[in-house]
Design an enzyme around this catalytic site. Structure first.
Site, short mmCIF file in Angstrom:
data_model
loop_
_atom_site.label_atom_id
_atom_site.label_comp_id
_atom_site.label_asym_id
_atom_site.label_seq_id
_atom_site.Cartn_x
_atom_site.Cartn_y
_atom_site.Cartn_z
N VAL A 1 4.98 -0.39 3.35
CA VAL A 1 3.79 -0.71 4.13
C VAL A 1 2.93 -1.69 3.33
CG1 VAL A 1 1.72 0.18 5.28
CG2 VAL A 1 3.81 1.55 5.25
N VAL B 1 0.83 -1.22 0.00
CA VAL B 1 0.00 0.00 0.00
C VAL B 1 0.85 1.26 0.00
CG1 VAL B 1 -2.07 -1.04 0.98
CG2 VAL B 1 -0.32 -0.14 2.52
N GLY B 2 2.15 1.13 0.27
CA GLY B 2 3.01 2.30 0.24
C GLY B 2 4.48 1.90 0.27
N ASP C 1 8.83 14.37 12.48
CA ASP C 1 8.64 14.25 11.02
C ASP C 1 7.18 14.50 10.66
OD1 ASP C 1 9.52 13.82 8.42
OD2 ASP C 1 9.20 11.66 8.50
N LYS D 1 4.52 -2.62 8.51
CA LYS D 1 5.57 -1.77 7.96
C LYS D 1 6.90 -2.49 8.09
CE LYS D 1 7.34 2.83 7.66
NZ LYS D 1 7.00 4.24 7.78
N GLY E 1 8.04 3.92 0.89
CA GLY E 1 8.66 5.20 1.20
C GLY E 1 10.14 5.05 1.50
N GLY F 1 10.60 2.56 4.66
CA GLY F 1 10.03 1.22 4.66
C GLY F 1 8.91 1.03 3.66
#
Length: 200
Positions: A32, A24-25, A157, A47, A27, A30
């Site tokens: 996800v 799903v992601g 962050d 993650k 980055g 890491g």
């Protein structure tokens, strides 16, 4: 649209507990995944941290220990504020082809990041939110960060990618993501240097 799977985990089960179903992601720190908890048959987010392959056993143990501390911290914060994503589990596994992968399991959230929400509005040609709308949208996140600050914890962050508009029943609320992970990685000097060298 499913993204690439850097760890090649889709269709596999981590430590007999989490069946990985999709990316799903992806980055900087890491990847996800959406997964299904095999005991509860409920979705969770997993993650997996991107690390250089050449960490010593001692470095791995130190990093995992720090991540466990951060996981405990996240659990404590999410109990204090429902606007902080909840940590459910933490661990590490070694893939058959070699890589050692630490992971964090989080509650599954339906919705979108604030970054995606802003981009969709811009793509549709919609103007910015009014001050009142923006304040209403961001208020849960501000309250969550205030709760963390009361406990002497800084996020470090905060950005639209780490604020998530979660659909909870028929309402929508903002949740804060990624407490602690950036801090753990930044405070691990050898790892930071290796990541810089490998442009990760």
């Amino acid at each position: 649209e499913q993204e690439r799977d850097p760890f090649q985990l889709c269709g596999t089960t981590i430590e007999g507990k989490y069946l990985i179903t999709q990316v799903v992601g992806d980055g900087g720190f890491g990847v996800v995944y959406r997964a299904e908890h095999q005991g509860f048959h409920e979705p969770v987010a997993v993650k997996c941290l991107k690390l250089p392959g050449r960490m010593s056993t001692r470095e791995r143990e130190m990093l995992l220990s720090q991540l466990r501390e951060e996981g405990r911290l996240l659990l404590r914060l999410s109990k204090a504020s429902s606007s902080i994503v909840q940590a459910l589990d933490i661990g590490a596994f070694t893939k058959a082809d070699g890589p050692w992968v630490p992971y964090l399991v989080l509650e599954w959230l339906e919705g979108e990041t604030l970054a995606h929400f802003i981009k969709k509005r811009a793509d549709r040609g919609e103007g910015p939110l009014s001050i009142a709308e923006a304040v209403r949208l961001l208020d849960p996140a501000a309250q969550a960060l205030a709760t963390a600050h009361e406990q002497k914890v800084a996020h470090r962050d905060v950005k639209p990618q780490n604020l998530f508009l979660a659909q909870v029943g028929s309402s929508r609320t903002m949740k804060v993501l990624d407490f602690g992970i950036a801090k753990v990685l930044a405070s691990h000097p050898t790892l930071t240097q290796m990541m810089a060298e490998t442009n990760m």
